[in-house]
Design a protein around this motif. Structure first.
Motif, mmCIF file in Angstrom:
data_model
loop_
_atom_site.group_PDB
_atom_site.id
_atom_site.type_symbol
_atom_site.label_atom_id
_atom_site.label_comp_id
_atom_site.label_asym_id
_atom_site.label_seq_id
_atom_site.Cartn_x
_atom_site.Cartn_y
_atom_site.Cartn_z
ATOM 1 N N THR A 1 0.833 -1.199 0.000
ATOM 2 C CA THR A 1 0.000 0.000 0.000
ATOM 3 C C THR A 1 0.872 1.254 0.000
ATOM 4 O OG1 THR A 1 -0.059 0.124 2.416
ATOM 5 C CG2 THR A 1 -1.734 -1.255 1.336
ATOM 6 N N PRO A 2 0.309 2.405 -0.356
ATOM 7 C CA PRO A 2 1.101 3.643 -0.310
ATOM 8 C C PRO A 2 1.701 3.937 1.066
ATOM 9 C CG PRO A 2 -0.868 3.985 -1.620
ATOM 10 C CD PRO A 2 -1.007 2.622 -0.997
ATOM 11 N N PRO A 3 0.937 3.823 2.180
ATOM 12 C CA PRO A 3 1.569 4.091 3.482
ATOM 13 C C PRO A 3 2.718 3.138 3.793
ATOM 14 C CG PRO A 3 -0.819 4.150 3.687
ATOM 15 C CD PRO A 3 -0.514 3.599 2.328
ATOM 16 N N ALA A 4 2.577 1.863 3.420
ATOM 17 C CA ALA A 4 3.642 0.894 3.684
ATOM 18 C C ALA A 4 4.884 1.208 2.860
ATOM 19 C CB ALA A 4 3.151 -0.517 3.384
ATOM 20 N N ALA A 5 4.680 1.556 1.594
ATOM 21 C CA ALA A 5 5.813 1.896 0.730
ATOM 22 C C ALA A 5 6.514 3.157 1.220
ATOM 23 C CB ALA A 5 5.327 2.080 -0.705
ATOM 24 N N GLN A 6 5.743 4.158 1.603
ATOM 25 C CA GLN A 6 6.327 5.409 2.084
ATOM 26 C C GLN A 6 7.085 5.201 3.389
ATOM 27 O OE1 GLN A 6 2.787 7.800 2.222
ATOM 28 N NE2 GLN A 6 2.547 7.758 -0.006
ATOM 29 N N ALA A 7 6.527 4.379 4.284
ATOM 30 C CA ALA A 7 7.193 4.115 5.562
ATOM 31 C C ALA A 7 8.500 3.356 5.348
ATOM 32 C CB ALA A 7 6.262 3.326 6.478
ATOM 33 N N ASP B 1 18.181 5.305 7.620
ATOM 34 C CA ASP B 1 19.123 4.266 8.047
ATOM 35 C C ASP B 1 18.678 3.611 9.353
ATOM 36 O OD1 ASP B 1 21.353 2.698 7.554
ATOM 37 O OD2 ASP B 1 22.690 3.964 8.734
ATOM 38 N N ALA B 2 17.367 3.442 9.510
ATOM 39 C CA ALA B 2 16.825 2.780 10.695
ATOM 40 C C ALA B 2 17.069 1.277 10.598
ATOM 41 C CB ALA B 2 15.325 3.058 10.811
ATOM 42 N N PRO B 3 17.299 0.604 11.718
ATOM 43 C CA PRO B 3 17.457 -0.856 11.683
ATOM 44 C C PRO B 3 16.126 -1.512 11.304
ATOM 45 C CG PRO B 3 17.380 -0.066 13.950
ATOM 46 C CD PRO B 3 17.451 1.147 13.080
ATOM 47 N N LEU B 4 16.136 -2.245 10.207
ATOM 48 C CA LEU B 4 14.916 -2.835 9.668
ATOM 49 C C LEU B 4 14.894 -4.340 9.862
ATOM 50 C CD1 LEU B 4 14.803 -0.636 6.505
ATOM 51 C CD2 LEU B 4 12.754 -1.091 7.859
ATOM 52 N N GLY B 5 13.699 -4.880 9.891
ATOM 53 C CA GLY B 5 13.505 -6.313 9.994
ATOM 54 C C GLY B 5 12.034 -6.616 9.836
ATOM 55 N N CYS B 6 11.658 -7.832 10.174
ATOM 56 C CA CYS B 6 10.247 -8.211 10.119
ATOM 57 C C CYS B 6 9.943 -9.061 11.343
ATOM 58 C CB CYS B 6 9.931 -8.975 8.839
ATOM 59 S SG CYS B 6 8.175 -9.363 8.655
ATOM 60 N N GLY C 1 3.994 5.476 9.755
ATOM 61 C CA GLY C 1 4.094 6.818 10.321
ATOM 62 C C GLY C 1 5.346 7.004 11.153
ATOM 63 N N SER C 2 5.195 7.639 12.306
ATOM 64 C CA SER C 2 6.344 7.921 13.168
ATOM 65 C C SER C 2 6.976 6.644 13.713
ATOM 66 C CB SER C 2 5.918 8.834 14.324
ATOM 67 O OG SER C 2 4.923 8.200 15.120
ATOM 68 N N PHE C 3 6.190 5.557 13.799
ATOM 69 C CA PHE C 3 6.733 4.294 14.293
ATOM 70 C C PHE C 3 7.747 3.702 13.312
ATOM 71 C CE2 PHE C 3 3.225 4.741 17.115
ATOM 72 C CZ PHE C 3 3.518 3.990 18.235
ATOM 73 N N ALA C 4 7.676 4.116 12.048
ATOM 74 C CA ALA C 4 8.630 3.629 11.057
ATOM 75 C C ALA C 4 9.964 4.359 11.132
ATOM 76 C CB ALA C 4 8.043 3.770 9.654
ATOM 77 N N LEU C 5 10.058 5.334 12.020
ATOM 78 C CA LEU C 5 11.308 6.076 12.201
ATOM 79 C C LEU C 5 11.852 5.943 13.619
ATOM 80 C CD1 LEU C 5 10.360 9.337 10.266
ATOM 81 C CD2 LEU C 5 11.797 7.449 9.463
ATOM 82 N N ALA C 6 11.162 5.158 14.450
ATOM 83 C CA ALA C 6 11.564 4.992 15.849
ATOM 84 C C ALA C 6 11.672 3.500 16.164
ATOM 85 C CB ALA C 6 10.552 5.662 16.780
ATOM 86 N N PRO C 7 12.843 2.905 16.020
ATOM 87 C CA PRO C 7 12.999 1.469 16.292
ATOM 88 C C PRO C 7 12.522 1.106 17.699
ATOM 89 C CG PRO C 7 14.968 2.361 15.255
ATOM 90 C CD PRO C 7 14.105 3.535 15.600
ATOM 91 N N SER D 1 10.538 -8.199 19.450
ATOM 92 C CA SER D 1 11.656 -8.588 18.596
ATOM 93 C C SER D 1 12.924 -8.654 19.452
ATOM 94 C CB SER D 1 11.826 -7.587 17.452
ATOM 95 O OG SER D 1 11.923 -6.260 17.946
ATOM 96 N N PRO D 2 13.925 -9.444 19.034
ATOM 97 C CA PRO D 2 15.152 -9.573 19.836
ATOM 98 C C PRO D 2 15.860 -8.243 20.076
ATOM 99 C CG PRO D 2 15.042 -11.296 18.177
ATOM 100 C CD PRO D 2 13.934 -10.335 17.871
ATOM 101 N N MET D 3 15.736 -7.333 19.109
ATOM 102 C CA MET D 3 16.344 -6.013 19.247
ATOM 103 C C MET D 3 15.377 -4.969 18.706
ATOM 104 S SD MET D 3 19.173 -6.314 16.196
ATOM 105 C CE MET D 3 19.798 -7.830 16.920
ATOM 106 N N ALA D 4 15.651 -3.722 18.985
ATOM 107 C CA ALA D 4 14.788 -2.643 18.513
ATOM 108 C C ALA D 4 14.917 -2.500 16.997
ATOM 109 C CB ALA D 4 15.159 -1.338 19.202
ATOM 110 N N ILE D 5 13.793 -2.595 16.305
ATOM 111 C CA ILE D 5 13.780 -2.491 14.849
ATOM 112 C C ILE D 5 12.542 -1.728 14.397
ATOM 113 C CG2 ILE D 5 15.020 -4.660 14.452
ATOM 114 C CD1 ILE D 5 12.262 -5.917 13.746
ATOM 115 N N VAL D 6 12.551 -1.336 13.144
ATOM 116 C CA VAL D 6 11.343 -0.945 12.429
ATOM 117 C C VAL D 6 10.918 -2.176 11.638
ATOM 118 C CG1 VAL D 6 10.395 0.494 10.598
ATOM 119 C CG2 VAL D 6 11.947 1.490 12.296
ATOM 120 N N SER D 7 9.691 -2.621 11.855
ATOM 121 C CA SER D 7 9.241 -3.875 11.257
ATOM 122 C C SER D 7 8.358 -3.627 10.040
ATOM 123 C CB SER D 7 8.462 -4.703 12.286
ATOM 124 O OG SER D 7 8.007 -5.918 11.716
#
Length: 238
Positions: free
Chosen positions: A160-166, A174-179, A193-199, A215-221
């Motif tokens: 979706t657009p929000p998911a792609a933008q986030a 350069d946020a730590p990413l994962g799923c 939203g803001s949660f996509a920029l705050a691991p 999650s084992p560590m702080a990430i943006v999921s």
């Protein structure tokens, strides 16, 4: 109001901190004025989701990404209204009859977010190598041919657009990413939203409403991260 229609489609809340991309049905039910837009009224999809902190039973609305069960919700139901979350009348973004992309029929696929906000999908067909090129407001990725990537009840991943933008914003920051998968239902979590920029480590599930997965560590999921597990098919994802 006219009878709601059930059609193949993708929908998303216009303002939410979580989302539901890995879906178990390709259809949505609601009221739609066109083939796509930001004015759909989509019916709630409610399911039991444990209890509030005060012990009261609660439900989760997959459609609008919020809980049901407050005093206001109960009063609304007692007044004769159908069971519906507080966001039931909020306009939603939507695309009807979205393109369904099967990664297993293509190679060298790239998926980017254009400056115009459209998803730019480019791929080469396995059969003959023809170029597949689409610029889309939203995209459905067929998960039935991707065993092991998501739970077996997931039929498609809705980009979706929000998911792609986030996702694009998290990559740029350069946020730590994962799923992160839900500890209860196994579905992947999506930060918006803001949660996509705050691991962070604690994640709420957009599929079942469980709000205590860690999650084992702080990430943006984001489940879009899993598409990078298909390097032989998808060479670039944002």
């Amino acid at each position: 109001m006219a009878t709601p229609l059930t059609l193949p489609g993708i929908c998303w809340p216009l303002h939410a901190s979580t989302g539901h991309l890995a879906v178990t049905t390709s259809h949505i039910t609601g009221h739609f004025r066109a083939g796509r837009g930001q004015d759909a009224i989509v019916l709630c999809d409610l399911l039991p989701a444990g209890k509030f902190r005060n012990g009261a039973a609660r439900h989760w609305c997959r459609t609008h990404q919020c809980y049901w069960g407050t005093q206001a919700d109960l009063a609304d139901q007692q007044a004769g209204q159908p069971m519906r979350c507080r966001q039931h009348a909020s306009p939603m973004g939507y695309v009807l009859y979205p393109d369904l992309f099967d990664p297993m029929q293509f190679h060298a696929a790239t998926l980017r977010l254009g400056t115009d906000g459209l998803l730019q999908l480019r791929a080469r067909a396995d059969d003959g190598g023809a170029l597949f090129s689409r610029d889309l407001p939203a995209l459905a990725i067929d998960c039935r041919a991707l065993p092991g990537l998501f739970p077996p009840d997931v039929v498609q991943l809705n980009v979706t657009p929000p998911a792609a933008q986030a996702f694009a914003a998290a990559l740029q920051a350069d946020a730590p990413l994962g799923c992160s998968d839900c500890a209860r239902c196994g579905h992947p979590h999506l930060d918006l939203g803001s949660f996509a920029l705050a691991p962070h480590r604690r994640h709420s599930c957009g599929h079942c409403g469980h709000d205590a997965s860690h999650s084992p560590m702080a990430i943006v999921s984001t489940p879009l991260w899993r598409l990078r597990d298909l390097p032989q098919r998808i060479t670039q994802c944002f």
